[in-house]
Design a protein around this motif. Structure first.
Motif, PDB file in Angstrom:
ATOM      1  N   THR A   1       0.850  -1.187   0.000  1.00 43.23           N
ATOM      2  CA  THR A   1       0.000   0.000   0.000  1.00 43.23           C
ATOM      3  C   THR A   1       0.882   1.232   0.000  1.00 43.23           C
ATOM      4  O   THR A   1       1.842   1.323   0.764  1.00 43.23           O
ATOM      5  N   HIS A   2       0.551   2.187  -0.866  1.00 42.35           N
ATOM      6  CA  HIS A   2       1.312   3.428  -0.999  1.00 42.35           C
ATOM      7  C   HIS A   2       0.363   4.611  -0.888  1.00 42.35           C
ATOM      8  O   HIS A   2      -0.834   4.483  -1.119  1.00 42.35           O
ATOM      9  N   THR A   3       0.912   5.786  -0.562  1.00 39.78           N
ATOM     10  CA  THR A   3       0.118   7.006  -0.546  1.00 39.78           C
ATOM     11  C   THR A   3       0.888   8.124  -1.237  1.00 39.78           C
ATOM     12  O   THR A   3       2.121   8.142  -1.214  1.00 39.78           O
ATOM     13  N   ILE A   4       0.137   9.025  -1.853  1.00 40.02           N
ATOM     14  CA  ILE A   4       0.705  10.256  -2.385  1.00 40.02           C
ATOM     15  C   ILE A   4      -0.202  11.405  -1.964  1.00 40.02           C
ATOM     16  O   ILE A   4      -1.416  11.236  -1.864  1.00 40.02           O
ATOM     17  N   ASN A   5       0.399  12.551  -1.681  1.00 37.60           N
ATOM     18  CA  ASN A   5      -0.348  13.747  -1.299  1.00 37.60           C
ATOM     19  C   ASN A   5      -0.341  14.712  -2.473  1.00 37.60           C
ATOM     20  O   ASN A   5       0.716  14.984  -3.047  1.00 37.60           O
ATOM     21  N   LEU A   6      -1.518  15.220  -2.825  1.00 44.32           N
ATOM     22  CA  LEU A   6      -1.659  16.102  -3.975  1.00 44.32           C
ATOM     23  C   LEU A   6      -2.472  17.337  -3.622  1.00 44.32           C
ATOM     24  O   LEU A   6      -3.464  17.243  -2.906  1.00 44.32           O
ATOM     25  N   ASP A   7      -2.059  18.491  -4.150  1.00 48.80           N
ATOM     26  CA  ASP A   7      -2.891  19.690  -4.114  1.00 48.80           C
ATOM     27  C   ASP A   7      -3.719  19.676  -5.383  1.00 48.80           C
ATOM     28  O   ASP A   7      -3.179  19.488  -6.480  1.00 48.80           O
ATOM     29  N   SER A   8      -5.023  19.859  -5.258  1.00 44.66           N
ATOM     30  CA  SER A   8      -5.890  19.807  -6.431  1.00 44.66           C
ATOM     31  C   SER A   8      -7.169  20.595  -6.174  1.00 44.66           C
ATOM     32  O   SER A   8      -7.552  20.828  -5.029  1.00 44.66           O
ATOM     33  N   ASP A   9      -7.837  20.991  -7.250  1.00 48.49           N
ATOM     34  CA  ASP A   9      -9.109  21.710  -7.133  1.00 48.49           C
ATOM     35  C   ASP A   9     -10.220  20.826  -6.580  1.00 48.49           C
ATOM     36  O   ASP A   9     -11.132  21.303  -5.923  1.00 48.49           O
ATOM     37  N   SER A  10     -10.161  19.515  -6.868  1.00 45.40           N
ATOM     38  CA  SER A  10     -11.215  18.599  -6.433  1.00 45.40           C
ATOM     39  C   SER A  10     -10.643  17.196  -6.293  1.00 45.40           C
ATOM     40  O   SER A  10      -9.592  16.884  -6.844  1.00 45.40           O
ATOM     41  N   TRP A  11     -11.382  16.345  -5.577  1.00 44.81           N
ATOM     42  CA  TRP A  11     -10.921  14.969  -5.413  1.00 44.81           C
ATOM     43  C   TRP A  11     -10.976  14.222  -6.740  1.00 44.81           C
ATOM     44  O   TRP A  11     -10.178  13.326  -6.992  1.00 44.81           O
ATOM     45  N   GLN A  12     -11.909  14.614  -7.631  1.00 44.01           N
ATOM     46  CA  GLN A  12     -12.015  13.950  -8.927  1.00 44.01           C
ATOM     47  C   GLN A  12     -10.760  14.211  -9.770  1.00 44.01           C
ATOM     48  O   GLN A  12     -10.243  13.301 -10.417  1.00 44.01           O
ATOM     49  N   LYS A  13     -10.268  15.462  -9.748  1.00 45.05           N
ATOM     50  CA  LYS A  13      -9.056  15.778 -10.502  1.00 45.05           C
ATOM     51  C   LYS A  13      -7.843  15.073  -9.906  1.00 45.05           C
ATOM     52  O   LYS A  13      -6.981  14.593 -10.638  1.00 45.05           O
ATOM     53  N   ALA A  14      -7.794  14.987  -8.578  1.00 48.13           N
ATOM     54  CA  ALA A  14      -6.698  14.266  -7.919  1.00 48.13           C
ATOM     55  C   ALA A  14      -6.755  12.788  -8.301  1.00 48.13           C
ATOM     56  O   ALA A  14      -5.727  12.168  -8.612  1.00 48.13           O
ATOM     57  N   ARG A  15      -7.947  12.211  -8.306  1.00 47.43           N
ATOM     58  CA  ARG A  15      -8.124  10.810  -8.690  1.00 47.43           C
ATOM     59  C   ARG A  15      -7.701  10.588 -10.144  1.00 47.43           C
ATOM     60  O   ARG A  15      -6.983   9.646 -10.453  1.00 47.43           O
ATOM     61  N   ASP A  16      -8.152  11.468 -11.042  1.00 44.78           N
ATOM     62  CA  ASP A  16      -7.816  11.325 -12.457  1.00 44.78           C
ATOM     63  C   ASP A  16      -6.309  11.399 -12.677  1.00 44.78           C
ATOM     64  O   ASP A  16      -5.742  10.623 -13.452  1.00 44.78           O
TER      65      ASP A  16
END
Length: 115
Positions: free
Chosen positions: A14-29
């Motif tokens: 299991t891995h994790t990455i942290n992202l700044d994004s406008d929405s969770w959908q854009k982060a997911r994409d």
């Protein structure tokens, strides 16, 4: 800008990455485009504290909580680094007030302490 944590599995890790994004959908994409694995969870950071706190050793290693409902369901978990000034009865009251099992208050609560 909101910050999201993407948790994903690749093979058996299991891995994790942290992202700044406008929405969770854009982060997911974005994550789906770059990772070779299966997304298992997306979390939005609600609070982030980047202060560095000196370890004063004023805590108990952990408390293990085992809760049951009035049927046969149970749940258990550990909470690490519990403040020393939290008494056992107060801790039990907190668990009874805030923790639910199958959307009901616990019927039985067992707490063990590792010092």
């Amino acid at each position: 800008m909101p910050k999201f944590q993407i948790q994903y599995k690749c093979n058996s890790k299991t891995h994790t990455i942290n992202l700044d994004s406008d929405s969770w959908q854009k982060a997911r994409d974005f994550a789906l485009t770059i990772i070779n694995g299966e997304i298992t969870e997306i979390r939005q950071f609600v609070h982030e504290d980047n202060r560095i706190k000196k370890d004063d050793k004023d805590y108990i290693s952990y408390k293990s909580i085992f809760i049951k409902d009035n049927t046969s369901s149970f749940s258990s978990f550990k909470i690490p680094k519990v403040k020393k000034n939290i008494t056992s009865s107060f801790f039990q009251d907190l668990v009874a007030t805030y923790i639910k099992i199958n959307s009901k208050k616990p019927y039985s609560i067992t707490i063990t302490t590792k010092i």
